[in-house]
Design an enzyme around this catalytic site. Structure first.
Site, PDB file in Angstrom:
ATOM      1  N   CYS A 167       0.833  -1.214   0.000  1.00 37.48           N
ATOM      2  CA  CYS A 167       0.000   0.000   0.000  1.00 37.48           C
ATOM      3  C   CYS A 167       0.863   1.258   0.000  1.00 37.48           C
ATOM      4  O   CYS A 167       0.586   2.212  -0.730  1.00 37.48           O
ATOM      5  CB  CYS A 167      -0.946  -0.013   1.191  1.00 37.48           C
ATOM      6  SG  CYS A 167      -2.107  -1.392   1.152  1.00 37.48           S
ATOM      7  N   ASP A 168       1.909   1.270   0.816  1.00 33.38           N
ATOM      8  CA  ASP A 168       2.825   2.414   0.836  1.00 33.38           C
ATOM      9  C   ASP A 168       3.409   2.666  -0.549  1.00 33.38           C
ATOM     10  O   ASP A 168       3.505   3.808  -1.012  1.00 33.38           O
ATOM     11  CB  ASP A 168       3.972   2.178   1.823  1.00 33.38           C
ATOM     12  CG  ASP A 168       3.583   2.494   3.259  1.00 33.38           C
ATOM     13  OD1 ASP A 168       2.670   3.316   3.464  1.00 33.38           O
ATOM     14  OD2 ASP A 168       4.199   1.919   4.172  1.00 33.38           O
TER      15      ASP A 168
END
Length: 201
Positions: A167-168
Site C-alpha cells: 500500500c505504501d
C-alpha cells in the site's frame, strides 16, 4: 538519475515510507528535494537492517538523492525557517494527518499565504471529508481496511497481510504522479494547487 525535473525545488516533510518513496522518485528524476526532519529524525532511520544505529538500509534507499535539515516546527523560529524554505520552493509534500498539520502551521492555507504558486500535496491515510480523516494509517492498516489482506487469505480463510509494504508503494507512486500533475498546472497557469492523496480511497 535523470534530469527531467532538474530545477524543481521540493520541501519534503514526509516520514517512514509512503511520502519518502514518493519524494525519492522525484529526486531520482532530478528534483532538488530537501527533507525536513524533527530533531529526533525520521523514525524510519532506526528500522533494521543497517550498519549504523541511525541509518537503516530502508531509510537510506527511500531518501537517496536528497538533502536533509533538522527543524523544530513546534517553535516559532523553526516554523519561520520552514516558511522561508517554502517561499522559495515549487512543491511541498507531507504525509501527516490534517489536524497535526494545522497545529504545526503546515496546512495548505498557511503555506499558500507564504507561496501562492506552491504545489501542496498531502499523502494521508483517509480522505479529509471522511469519518476517519484524523485516524492514523500505516501499510498494514490499509491492507486490512481495503480488503487486500482478505484477498490474500490462507487455506483456512483467515486474512493474511501481503508480506511487503504494497500500500505504501502503490500510494507513493500515486503521490509522485499527483505532484508532477500539479507542477504541470503550475507551469501552465502560474498558480498553485492543493492535492490530497488518501491511502484507503
Amino acid at each position: 538519475m535523470f534530469d527531467l525535473l532538474k530545477g524543481l525545488k521540493v520541501v519534503d516533510l514526509t516520514t517512514v515510507v509512503l511520502g519518502p518513496y514518493a519524494t525519492q522518485l522525484l529526486a531520482d528524476f532530478g528534483a532538488d528535494v530537501l527533507k525536513v526532519e524533527a530533531f529526533g529524525g525520521d523514525v524510519f532511520r532506526a528500522v533494521r537492517p543497517g550498519r549504523h544505529a541511525e541509518l537503516g538500509v530502508g531509510f537510506l534507499n527511500f531518501n537517496r538523492n536528497k538533502q536533509a535539515l533538522a527543524v523544530d516546527l513546534k517553535s516559532p523560529e523553526g516554523r519561520e525557517v520552514l516558511y522561508r524554505l517554502v517561499a522559495e520552493a515549487d512543491v511541498f509534500v507531507h504525509n501527516m494527518r490534517n489536524k497535526p498539520a494545522r497545529q504545526l502551521g503546515v496546512d495548505y492555507d498557511s503555506l499558500a499565504d507564504v507561496n501562492p504558486r506552491l504545489v501542496y500535496c498531502a499523502g494521508v491515510g483517509f480522505a479529509a471529508d471522511g469519518p476517519d480523516a484524523d485516524a492514523p494509517a500505516y501499510d498494514d492498516i490499509i491492507q486490512a481496511r481495503s480488503g487486500l489482506a482478505a484477498l490474500n487469505k490462507d487455506a483456512e480463510g483467515a486474512p493474511q497481510f501481503v508480506r511487503t509494504i504494497a500500500c505504501d508503494k502503490v500510494v507513493g507512486l500515486h503521490l509522485a504522479l499527483a505532484v508532477t500533475a500539479g507542477v504541470v498546472k503550475q507551469q501552465r497557469e502560474n498558480q498553485g494547487s492543493c492535492i490530497e492523496v488518501p491511502m484507503l480511497e
